[in-house]
Design a protein around this motif. Structure first.
Motif, short mmCIF file in Angstrom:
data_model
loop_
_atom_site.label_atom_id
_atom_site.label_comp_id
_atom_site.label_asym_id
_atom_site.label_seq_id
_atom_site.Cartn_x
_atom_site.Cartn_y
_atom_site.Cartn_z
N UNK A 174 26.34 -114.85 119.82
CA UNK A 174 26.08 -113.42 119.67
C UNK A 174 27.21 -112.61 120.27
N UNK A 175 27.71 -113.05 121.42
CA UNK A 175 28.83 -112.35 122.05
C UNK A 175 30.05 -112.35 121.14
N UNK A 176 30.31 -113.48 120.50
CA UNK A 176 31.44 -113.55 119.56
C UNK A 176 31.23 -112.66 118.35
N UNK A 177 29.98 -112.62 117.85
CA UNK A 177 29.68 -111.76 116.71
C UNK A 177 29.87 -110.29 117.07
N UNK A 178 29.48 -109.92 118.29
CA UNK A 178 29.65 -108.54 118.73
C UNK A 178 31.13 -108.17 118.81
N UNK A 179 31.92 -109.08 119.37
CA UNK A 179 33.36 -108.82 119.47
C UNK A 179 33.98 -108.66 118.08
N UNK A 180 33.53 -109.48 117.14
CA UNK A 180 34.05 -109.37 115.77
C UNK A 180 33.61 -108.06 115.13
N UNK A 181 32.36 -107.67 115.33
CA UNK A 181 31.86 -106.42 114.76
C UNK A 181 32.56 -105.22 115.36
N UNK A 182 32.86 -105.27 116.67
CA UNK A 182 33.59 -104.18 117.31
C UNK A 182 35.00 -104.06 116.76
N UNK A 183 35.64 -105.21 116.54
CA UNK A 183 36.99 -105.18 115.98
C UNK A 183 36.98 -104.60 114.57
N UNK A 184 35.97 -104.97 113.79
CA UNK A 184 35.85 -104.42 112.43
C UNK A 184 35.64 -102.92 112.46
N UNK A 185 34.79 -102.46 113.39
CA UNK A 185 34.54 -101.03 113.50
C UNK A 185 35.81 -100.28 113.89
N UNK A 186 36.57 -100.81 114.84
CA UNK A 186 37.82 -100.17 115.25
C UNK A 186 38.80 -100.10 114.07
N UNK A 187 38.82 -101.15 113.27
CA UNK A 187 39.71 -101.16 112.11
C UNK A 187 39.29 -100.11 111.09
N UNK A 188 38.01 -100.02 110.83
CA UNK A 188 37.52 -99.03 109.86
C UNK A 188 37.76 -97.61 110.35
N UNK A 189 37.59 -97.39 111.66
CA UNK A 189 37.88 -96.06 112.21
C UNK A 189 39.36 -95.72 112.07
#
Length: 242
Positions: free
Chosen positions: A122-137
């Protein structure tokens, strides 16, 4: 003469490519111009109003905002996986050997699921989701900057094209006046035909510049429509008197 004709045809074909790109036609789309496009000035909205409109109408920017929102929702859902999950299930019915002796029966179940052994995933999934969000922003912000540049550049080009038309029109009027005077002097025997021919050439050149300025003005209006995201649907409004 043949070389000049070929050059004029080449310039015309390039102008059509610029026009098709400005109004958003498919690549390689063949078309013919059926209508004349005379000079039609326009009073565009302010840059600030144009930017606000572009942010609402540009489909690429709306898609970028949707992708950013989707990434934010995905991050929230991924973070929610860290919390315990309480599941409750119940059932009620009747049972008995025959319809006359039925009695109520029910079952009830409850369970609590705690993500202990999956915390690393879950921690890895969160880090990946945060990176995706930063990229989309970053993508949305970059596109916002591009829209700002497109709109402001279109306004500057439109202003320059309007000034170019004004200068070209004055040159045409001046060339017509010089030609008229040369013809009068030639009729009076004061000058020869060379001066008249030169005046005619100057008028032809002034007319060419005026036609070019008309094209640039219409193209700049279409570029503004494209920057606002309405070139494909409302381009005709930018080629007529506003």
């Amino acid at each position: 003469m043949c070389s000049m004709l070929n050059m004029a045809q080449n310039n015309f074909d390039i102008a059509k490519l610029n026009l098709s790109r400005a109004i958003g036609l498919p690549l390689g789309q063949a078309f013919d111009l059926a209508d004349q496009l005379p000079y039609a000035d326009m009073n565009p909205q302010t840059v600030e109003d144009a930017l606000n409109a572009a942010y609402k109408t540009r489909s690429d920017f709306r898609a970028a905002l949707s992708a950013e929102k989707s990434a934010q929702q995905q991050l929230s859902a991924t973070r929610g996986e860290r919390y315990p999950v309480l599941a409750v299930n119940g059932d009620y019915g009747v049972q008995g050997p025959n319809p006359g002796t039925l009695h109520g029966a029910f079952t009830f179940q409850a369970g609590l699921s705690v993500p202990i052994f999956t915390s690393g995933r879950i921690k890895g999934d969160i880090a990946e989701a945060e990176a995706t969000l930063h990229q989309r922003k970053a993508e949305a912000e970059n596109l916002r900057g591009q829209i700002d540049y497109d709109v402001r550049t279109a306004f500057l080009n439109l202003q320059a094209a309007r000034q170019q038309i004004s200068v070209a029109k004055e040159n045409v009027d001046l060339a017509n006046e010089n030609l008229s005077r040369s013809q009068e002097r030639f009729a009076a025997g004061v000058t020869d035909s060379v001066e008249v021919v030169q005046a005619q050439q100057a008028l032809a050149s002034a007319n060419d510049q005026y036609i070019s300025s008309l094209y640039n003005h219409n193209l700049s209006k279409l570029q503004l429509a494209r920057a606002l995201g309405v070139a494909r649907t409302n381009y005709n409004q930018y080629l007529t008197v506003q």
